[in-house]
Design a protein around this motif. Structure first.
Motif, PDB file in Angstrom:
ATOM      1  N   LYS A 169       0.308  -1.173   0.012  1.00 43.71           N
ATOM      2  CA  LYS A 169      -0.046  -0.221  -0.004  1.00 43.71           C
ATOM      3  C   LYS A 169       0.944   1.024  -0.371  1.00 43.71           C
ATOM      4  O   LYS A 169       1.636   1.224   0.941  1.00 43.71           O
ATOM      5  N   ARG A 170       0.624   2.117  -0.767  1.00 45.88           N
ATOM      6  CA  ARG A 170       1.041   3.259  -0.523  1.00 45.88           C
ATOM      7  C   ARG A 170       0.574   3.753   0.484  1.00 45.88           C
ATOM      8  O   ARG A 170       0.049   4.458   0.830  1.00 45.88           O
ATOM      9  N   THR A 171       2.091   4.780   0.714  1.00 38.87           N
ATOM     10  CA  THR A 171       2.168   5.339   2.431  1.00 38.87           C
ATOM     11  C   THR A 171       1.651   6.950   1.741  1.00 38.87           C
ATOM     12  O   THR A 171       3.105   7.474   1.121  1.00 38.87           O
ATOM     13  N   ASP A 172       1.727   7.755   3.272  1.00 38.29           N
ATOM     14  CA  ASP A 172       2.221   8.792   3.145  1.00 38.29           C
ATOM     15  C   ASP A 172       3.445   9.743   3.534  1.00 38.29           C
ATOM     16  O   ASP A 172       3.648   8.861   4.487  1.00 38.29           O
ATOM     17  N   PRO A 173       4.096  10.355   3.062  1.00 30.46           N
ATOM     18  CA  PRO A 173       5.761  10.514   3.214  1.00 30.46           C
ATOM     19  C   PRO A 173       5.740  10.945   4.382  1.00 30.46           C
ATOM     20  O   PRO A 173       6.455  10.903   4.980  1.00 30.46           O
ATOM     21  N   VAL A 174       4.544  11.778   5.466  1.00 32.47           N
ATOM     22  CA  VAL A 174       4.361  12.551   6.463  1.00 32.47           C
ATOM     23  C   VAL A 174       4.113  11.506   7.729  1.00 32.47           C
ATOM     24  O   VAL A 174       4.831  11.288   8.620  1.00 32.47           O
ATOM     25  N   PRO A 201      -1.076   4.186   5.076  1.00 30.43           N
ATOM     26  CA  PRO A 201      -1.709   3.833   3.999  1.00 30.43           C
ATOM     27  C   PRO A 201      -2.898   4.932   3.310  1.00 30.43           C
ATOM     28  O   PRO A 201      -3.227   5.938   4.215  1.00 30.43           O
ATOM     29  N   LEU A 202      -2.449   5.819   2.367  1.00 27.64           N
ATOM     30  CA  LEU A 202      -3.242   6.757   1.245  1.00 27.64           C
ATOM     31  C   LEU A 202      -4.600   6.203   1.697  1.00 27.64           C
ATOM     32  O   LEU A 202      -4.718   5.348   1.427  1.00 27.64           O
TER      33      LEU A 202
END
Length: 355
Positions: free
Chosen positions: A216-221, A225-226
């Motif tokens: 899962k793609r995640t929020d960089p901060v 998960p997005l």
């Protein structure tokens, strides 16, 4: 206001209609929709974003078809796309942590006592009963099971293998009517010409393909998960599927749907929608003032301020009645035939009663 408990939807009342034909043969579910059983069942329109057609189109296509007989409701779903993965394996676990397919059924269109079903590509299922929508204080009954449920999945490609030749997956779901009519008078299956309110949802997470896995793609901060995508048959205008008043209409037919025993959306359902606008307004008014009101002008003013669409900021000129107590309200108007009353309560329930 920063915290609106029950937002006014950013869509108008244009729910899709599906004419559900009778099944001609018995079904042996294997997940494959390319067989004689489904040959006469049309697909729904492609799913769109839950917030409405003004949002970007889904990355992958999704369609559903339905059939029925005296015992069962049959649902076939086609989910296109090359991201085929799943991890949840326990029944009644939170399936939407994976990509999933979901079914929602309100047999009597009162927005209460409805059913939810979810499944992933591993054919893991989660079935729930909702006494009321969450916004109306409902708590899902997770221990509820659809007795007699049958499900199957067919995969075109490989599960959990990004390097596979993946094009999508399909599912078949058989739901006995006896499992979803327990709260209806007579506890019976539908008859030709009657309808259920239904919706379908596909949860799809944004993923990266790394080291032979889907991640899962995640929020960089935050590292979380997005947010997932929610693609549906009938948009609710908010990121919340639990607005049953905007679900689609599924008419059960005996093959004479065009001008026959099925029909278009009943006028009283449209009147329920006009009352629902005042329901939204009552909730907004309570958020701002701490209580409900019987002031029709005040309700229409606050509705106009918060509605994203002009048509949702006004109500048709009907003979409305508004009753309030310190903690409840009741909204009503005449039915289309003038012999009944359309009522919507502060609990969220909508019904047509004898005048």
């Amino acid at each position: 206001m920063d915290n609106i408990r029950i937002p006014v939807p950013a869509v108008d009342f244009h729910p899709p209609v599906y004419y559900c034909r009778r099944a001609g043969t018995a079904l042996q579910p294997d997940g494959n929709l390319d067989k004689d059983f489904w040959a006469d069942a049309p697909f729904t329109d492609e799913f769109i974003d839950i917030q409405g057609a003004h949002m970007p189109a889904p990355r992958f296509g999704t369609r559903v078809k339905m059939l029925w007989d005296d015992e069962n409701l049959y649902i076939g779903a086609q989910l296109y796309g090359d991201e085929i993965w799943g991890n949840v394996t326990g029944r009644d676990e939170v399936i939407f942590q994976d990509n999933d397919f979901e079914i929602f059924i309100d047999p009597d269109s009162d927005t209460q006592q409805y059913y939810e079903f979810e499944m992933n590509v591993l054919n893991t299922v989660w079935d729930l009963f909702l006494p009321a929508a969450y916004r109306d204080g409902g708590n899902a009954v997770n221990s509820y099971d659809i007795h007699g449920l049958r499900t199957a999945v067919a995969v075109k490609g490989s599960i959990n293998r990004p390097d596979g030749e993946n094009t999508g997956w399909s599912a078949e779901v058989v739901i006995p009517f006896r499992a979803i009519t327990e709260c209806l008078p007579g506890k019976r299956a539908p008859k030709a010409g009657e309808y259920y309110r239904m919706n379908f949802s596909r949860v799809q997470w944004t993923v990266d393909k790394e080291d032979g896995c889907y991640r899962k793609r995640t929020d960089p901060v935050t590292g979380n998960p997005l947010p997932e995508d929610n693609w549906v048959w009938a948009p609710t205008g908010v990121i919340n599927i639990h607005y049953p008043e905007l679900w689609g209409f599924v008419f059960f037919t005996d093959g004479q749907e065009e001008g026959g025993r099925a029909g278009s959306i009943p006028e009283d359902e449209r009147r329920k929608w006009e009352l629902r606008k005042l329901y939204y307004a009552q909730q907004l008014y309570r958020d701002e003032n701490g209580h409900y009101t019987d002031d029709f002008t005040a309700l229409t003013e606050i509705l106009h301020r918060h509605a994203a669409l002009p048509e949702n900021g006004r109500v048709l000129p009907l003979a409305y009645k508004i009753s309030v107590t310190p903690h409840t309200f009741e909204l009503s108007c005449p039915s289309a035939d003038g012999k009944h009353i359309v009522v919507l309560y502060s609990s969220g329930k909508a019904e047509v009663i004898t005048a």
